[in-house]
Design an enzyme around this catalytic site. Structure first.
Site, PDB file in Angstrom:
ATOM      1  N   LYS A  23       0.830  -1.215   0.000  1.00 24.38           N
ATOM      2  CA  LYS A  23       0.000   0.000   0.000  1.00 24.38           C
ATOM      3  C   LYS A  23       0.860   1.259   0.000  1.00 24.38           C
ATOM      4  CE  LYS A  23      -2.822   0.972   3.654  1.00 24.38           C
ATOM      5  NZ  LYS A  23      -2.604   2.356   4.114  1.00 24.38           N
ATOM      6  N   SER A  24       1.862   1.307   0.877  1.00 24.92           N
ATOM      7  CA  SER A  24       2.706   2.512   0.964  1.00 24.92           C
ATOM      8  C   SER A  24       3.395   2.787  -0.376  1.00 24.92           C
ATOM      9  CB  SER A  24       3.805   2.316   2.015  1.00 24.92           C
ATOM     10  OG  SER A  24       3.258   2.304   3.294  1.00 24.92           O
ATOM     11  N   ARG A 123      -8.032  12.217  13.045  1.00 30.40           N
ATOM     12  CA  ARG A 123      -6.596  11.952  13.171  1.00 30.40           C
ATOM     13  C   ARG A 123      -5.799  13.262  13.076  1.00 30.40           C
ATOM     14  NH1 ARG A 123      -5.240   6.920   9.421  1.00 30.40           N
ATOM     15  NH2 ARG A 123      -3.240   7.129  10.502  1.00 30.40           N
ATOM     16  N   SER A 167       7.470   9.307  12.000  1.00 29.22           N
ATOM     17  CA  SER A 167       6.376   9.143  11.043  1.00 29.22           C
ATOM     18  C   SER A 167       6.886   9.270   9.616  1.00 29.22           C
ATOM     19  CB  SER A 167       5.296  10.198  11.292  1.00 29.22           C
ATOM     20  OG  SER A 167       4.431  10.276  10.165  1.00 29.22           O
ATOM     21  N   GLN A 169       4.979   9.255   7.079  1.00 27.91           N
ATOM     22  CA  GLN A 169       4.064  10.124   6.332  1.00 27.91           C
ATOM     23  C   GLN A 169       4.514  11.573   6.452  1.00 27.91           C
ATOM     24  OE1 GLN A 169       0.088   9.279   7.713  1.00 27.91           O
ATOM     25  NE2 GLN A 169       0.057   7.263   6.747  1.00 27.91           N
ATOM     26  N   ASP A 314       2.397  -0.977  11.943  1.00 30.64           N
ATOM     27  CA  ASP A 314       1.079  -1.462  11.509  1.00 30.64           C
ATOM     28  C   ASP A 314       0.826  -2.918  11.905  1.00 30.64           C
ATOM     29  OD1 ASP A 314       0.521   0.990  10.395  1.00 30.64           O
ATOM     30  OD2 ASP A 314       1.235   0.439   8.399  1.00 30.64           O
ATOM     31  N   ARG A 390      -6.945  -3.225   9.591  1.00 31.40           N
ATOM     32  CA  ARG A 390      -5.959  -4.140  10.194  1.00 31.40           C
ATOM     33  C   ARG A 390      -6.523  -4.832  11.442  1.00 31.40           C
ATOM     34  NH1 ARG A 390      -1.968  -3.209   6.752  1.00 31.40           N
ATOM     35  NH2 ARG A 390      -1.471  -1.048   6.225  1.00 31.40           N
TER      36      ARG A 390
HETATM   37  C1  S3P Z   1       2.770   4.932   6.217  1.00 32.75           C
HETATM   38  C2  S3P Z   1       3.383   5.285   7.400  1.00 32.75           C
HETATM   39  C3  S3P Z   1       2.886   4.879   8.715  1.00 32.75           C
HETATM   40  C4  S3P Z   1       1.949   3.689   8.619  1.00 32.75           C
HETATM   41  C5  S3P Z   1       0.917   3.875   7.549  1.00 32.75           C
HETATM   42  C6  S3P Z   1       1.580   4.054   6.182  1.00 32.75           C
HETATM   43  C7  S3P Z   1       3.334   5.423   4.939  1.00 32.75           C
HETATM   44  O1  S3P Z   1       2.166   5.956   9.283  1.00 32.75           O
HETATM   45  O2  S3P Z   1       1.302   3.474   9.854  1.00 32.75           O
HETATM   46  O3  S3P Z   1       0.057   2.752   7.478  1.00 32.75           O
HETATM   47  O4  S3P Z   1       2.927   4.913   3.871  1.00 32.75           O
HETATM   48  O5  S3P Z   1       4.190   6.305   4.984  1.00 32.75           O
HETATM   49  P1  S3P Z   1       2.886   7.122  10.159  1.00 32.75           P
HETATM   50  O6  S3P Z   1       3.732   7.907   9.255  1.00 32.75           O
HETATM   51  O7  S3P Z   1       1.753   7.926  10.713  1.00 32.75           O
HETATM   52  O8  S3P Z   1       3.636   6.382  11.232  1.00 32.75           O
END
Ligand code: S3P
Length: 430
Positions: A23-24, A123, A167, A169, A314, A390
């Site tokens: 997914k990422s 969130r 993080s 993200q 995750d 999940r």
């Molecule tokens: C992700 C980063 C993680 C993860 C999320 C996907 C990403 O989140 O939990 O499912 O694709 O960069 P955080 O950056 O909030 O830790």
């Protein structure tokens, strides 16, 4: 799907499954392909609700897509050719779409409103708004929650920024904005998080430098189209790895799983608990992958702390499940990020697994899990995904080792990251 009766104890799991695309990595392939010059081909893209949010958002910004032999072809535009969207960008449940796009679109000259579903609107977004504001972006929102409107931007400044939470993200949002800034940006990352953005930028011809725990990004907006092969999602494989370990007399092989070291925390922790896996057909082309074979084994407890968490963030719901079956008590700490995932996972995992007879104590920053606890229900019991993909899949695996009658409410949550989850389950239950 709604409420669904689950398979409970008494069966074994056998067979081979090909994992859906990561997914990422899928989100990043769509975003970077959208702003690269030329046509980018993405093989094995995850087709799920979250990734569709990213594709739709980029379409609303004027990018066009086609398909060829199951591959997605992205007809890229440069960043200054994107068009003002006619409507709000709907991020649905997808935190990755929302936070990364806020970085990617930070320098657009027009206003863009990002909205999300109920869960995403609860969130935190201050973590991404704060550094992007410091780079020169203006936002309008109520308490830094979605919906958030980014106003038209004139220019972005480089930044030196130490991430207050680990993080990927937030790191990725800053990297994507930094490419469009007037000067260099340095991100200080106290604990390394998944590095898919950095690796994928390299595939598009843009080098991001890492020096120790610092990431240095020089301005560079020219990306060259390429072909991306998305590996299978280790976060999806994790359900089968745990099922294969816990369900007696099982053996499963998971094909083409991404084994980027910033994501393999689940393997490290399970190995620390005594698990053994067989790796085959290893390859490395930007993102390393392998087939992983697992069979039923008994496991011991462990202690999980800050440095373990980002590489398995995750998968913690699954580790909690494993820990209920391990010998000894397991402690998970420094994981308060779980409060702000698709559900408050400290609350939802504890409440739902305890309904099956587990003995888990929630802690502010994690869990205390009493091991060696057989799962059993005396009367028909409904457990709930709580709208969290999940949690729903972890509970489905928990049911496989529970005696009694169990149903899952809100089973459709799996469509966020693994629409074929129940089909794959039927395939391997023997
Ligand atoms: C992700 C980063 C993680 C993860 C999320 C996907 C990403 O989140 O939990 O499912 O694709 O960069 P955080 O950056 O909030 O830790």
């Amino acid at each position: 799907m709604g409420k669904m009766k689950l398979q409970t104890a008494g069966k074994q799991l056998r067979g081979t499954l090909t994992m859906p695309g990561d997914k990422s990595i899928s989100h990043r392939a769509v975003m970077l392909g959208s702003i690269a010059s030329g046509d980018t081909r993405v093989q094995h893209l995850l087709d799920s609700e979250d990734v569709r949010r990213t594709v739709t958002a980029m379409s609303n910004l004027g990018v066009t897509f086609s398909t060829e032999n199951h591959d997605l072809i992205i007809h890229g535009k440069s960043l200054n050719e994107l068009v003002e969207p006619k409507q709000m960008l709907d991020m649905g449940n997808s935190g990755t779409t929302a936070r990364l796009l806020m970085g990617l679109l930070a320098n657009q000259p027009f206003a863009i409103t990002f909205r999300g579903d109920n869960s995403l609107s609860k969130r935190p977004f201050a973590r991404v708004i704060k550094p992007l504001r410091a780079m020169g972006v203006s936002y309008v929102s109520k308490n830094d929650h979605l919906p958030v409107t980014k106003l038209g931007t004139r220019y972005l400044e480089g930044l030196v920024y130490e991430l207050p939470v680990a993080s990927a993200q937030v790191k990725s949002a800053i990297i994507l904005a930094a490419l469009q800034a007037k000067s260099q940006t340095t991100i200080i990352e106290p604990i390394a998080t998944r590095d898919h953005t950095e690796r994928m930028l390299a595939a598009f011809g843009v080098m991001v430098k890492r020096e120790g725990n610092q990431i240095k990004i020089a301005p560079q907006t020219h990306l060259k189209a390429t072909t991306i092969r998305v590996p299978g999602d280790i976060s999806s494989a994790a359900f089968w790895l745990v099922a294969g370990l816990l369900v007696p007399n099982s053996q499963l092989t998971l094909k083409q799983v991404g084994i980027n070291p910033t994501r393999t925390g689940i393997l490290t922790i399970l190995q620390r608990m005594g698990a053994q896996f067989i790796y085959q057909n290893e390859s490395s082309d930007g993102e390393p992958m392998a087939d992983i074979q697992v069979h039923s084994q008994s496991l011991n407890s462990t202690i999980i702390t800050a440095t373990d968490v980002p590489a398995m963030i995750d998968e913690i719901p699954l580790i909690v499940l494993v820990a209920t079956q391990a010998q000894g008590d397991t402690i998970i700490s420094d994981a308060s990020e779980l409060h702000v995932k698709e559900s408050d996972r400290i609350a939802t995992v504890t409440t739902q697994l305890n309904k099956l007879g587990a003995n888990i104590e929630p802690r502010e920053d994690g869990f205390y899990i009493h091991g060696g606890t057989p799962l059993h229900v005396d009367q028909p019991t409904t457990i709930d995904s709580c709208g969290d993909h999940r949690v729903g899949m972890m509970l489905t695996i928990a049911a496989l080792i529970t005696t009694g009658e169990v149903s899952l409410a809100n089973a459709e949550a799996v469509n966020i990251s693994y629409p074929d989850f129940f089909r794959d389950l039927n395939e391997v239950v023997k």
